[in-house]
Design an enzyme around this catalytic site. Structure first.
Site, PDB file in Angstrom:
ATOM      1  N   THR A 255     -51.149   1.004 113.781  1.00  0.00           N
ATOM      2  CA  THR A 255     -50.931   0.078 114.615  1.00  0.00           C
ATOM      3  C   THR A 255     -52.296  -0.718 114.262  1.00  0.00           C
ATOM      4  OG1 THR A 255     -50.637  -0.499 116.850  1.00  0.00           O
ATOM      5  CG2 THR A 255     -52.265   0.969 116.651  1.00  0.00           C
ATOM      6  N   ASN A 256     -52.134  -1.999 115.117  1.00  0.00           N
ATOM      7  CA  ASN A 256     -53.447  -2.961 115.222  1.00  0.00           C
ATOM      8  C   ASN A 256     -54.001  -3.082 116.637  1.00  0.00           C
ATOM      9  OD1 ASN A 256     -51.772  -5.065 116.574  1.00  0.00           O
ATOM     10  ND2 ASN A 256     -50.558  -4.668 114.874  1.00  0.00           N
TER      11      ASN A 256
END
Ligand code: C5P
Length: 222
Positions: free
Chosen positions: A29-30
């Site tokens: 993810t980020n």
């Protein structure tokens, strides 16, 4: 019926960072928190619009009256955006979509082994949601993207307006602490297809969202 500058308008907002699973317990993810997208959805609601918020892993509860669709991955987000866009007057893509996802999702937890000190992950490109939307966009529908950049903010964002056929892009410098990803404050430049630019001060995300709605309301009157 709702009152307000955007009464009768149907708006779709996306928020948060997609999660791309590797196995049942892990994902890529980020740092996107979804706060900016939630603030935008709330501001549209305040302006009287019918708002659908497509949120990736929301940690925040949207205001009453906002329709929430929850998704995980870029592919799920693509599906939801395509379905909702058909009925929308305005789409704001504030979600941070993962550019790549693991090529294979293991059905059982991946185990470390004594002889495997390194591990290579194969990733495949995710589709570009805004580019797909550009192909079905009808006259009068407004599409707004975000550009989160650590360098060459304005030139990178300008290229995206063209590549994704946007009416406007919100350029966001994510290299500075205190603004951008995960922060409560933000500072952005609104860039228009005709080259016009408006840079905001450092302000809370709800205040930035209000300015966005102000600009969109004017655009819709044209
Ligand atoms: O190309 P980049 O990811 O920097 O573009 C950012 C904009 O494009 C954002 O509005 C984001 O929501 C959207 N995007 C998309 N599909 C992707 C990647 C980004 O719609 N696969």
């Amino acid at each position: 019926p709702q009152k307000g500058r955007l009464a009768g308008k149907t708006v779709v907002v996306t928020a948060g960072g997609t999660r791309e699973p590797l196995d049942p317990v892990r994902y890529l993810t980020n740092h996107s928190s979804g706060k900016m997208g939630f603030a935008i959805a709330n501001a549209f609601k305040q302006a009287g619009a019918n708002v659908t918020l497509i949120a990736v892993n929301p940690l925040i509860t949207p205001s009453v009256g906002i329709k929430l669709i929850q998704v995980e991955t870029a592919l799920e987000l693509l599906d939801a955006v395509q379905q909702q866009f058909i009925h929308a007057d305005i789409l704001v893509m504030a979600a941070a979509v993962a550019d790549y996802r693991p090529a294979k999702v293991a059905d059982k937890k991946i185990k470390k082994t004594a002889d495997n000190q390194t591990m290579a992950l194969e990733l495949v490109r995710n589709p570009d949601i805004l580019q797909k939307i550009a192909t079905i966009k009808k006259p009068g529908q407004l599409v707004i993207g975000f550009a989160a950049e650590t360098n060459d903010l304005i030139s990178n964002a300008t290229k995206k307006i063209q590549a994704k056929n946007l009416d406007m892009i919100v350029a966001n410098d994510v290299s500075q602490t205190g603004i951008g990803f995960n922060a409560d404050n933000n500072q952005v430049t609104f860039l228009f297809a005709d080259g016009k630019q408006i840079k905001t001060a450092v302000e809370s995300k709800p205040r930035i969202a209000d300015q966005l709605i102000e600009i969109i309301s004017k655009q819709m009157q044209k």
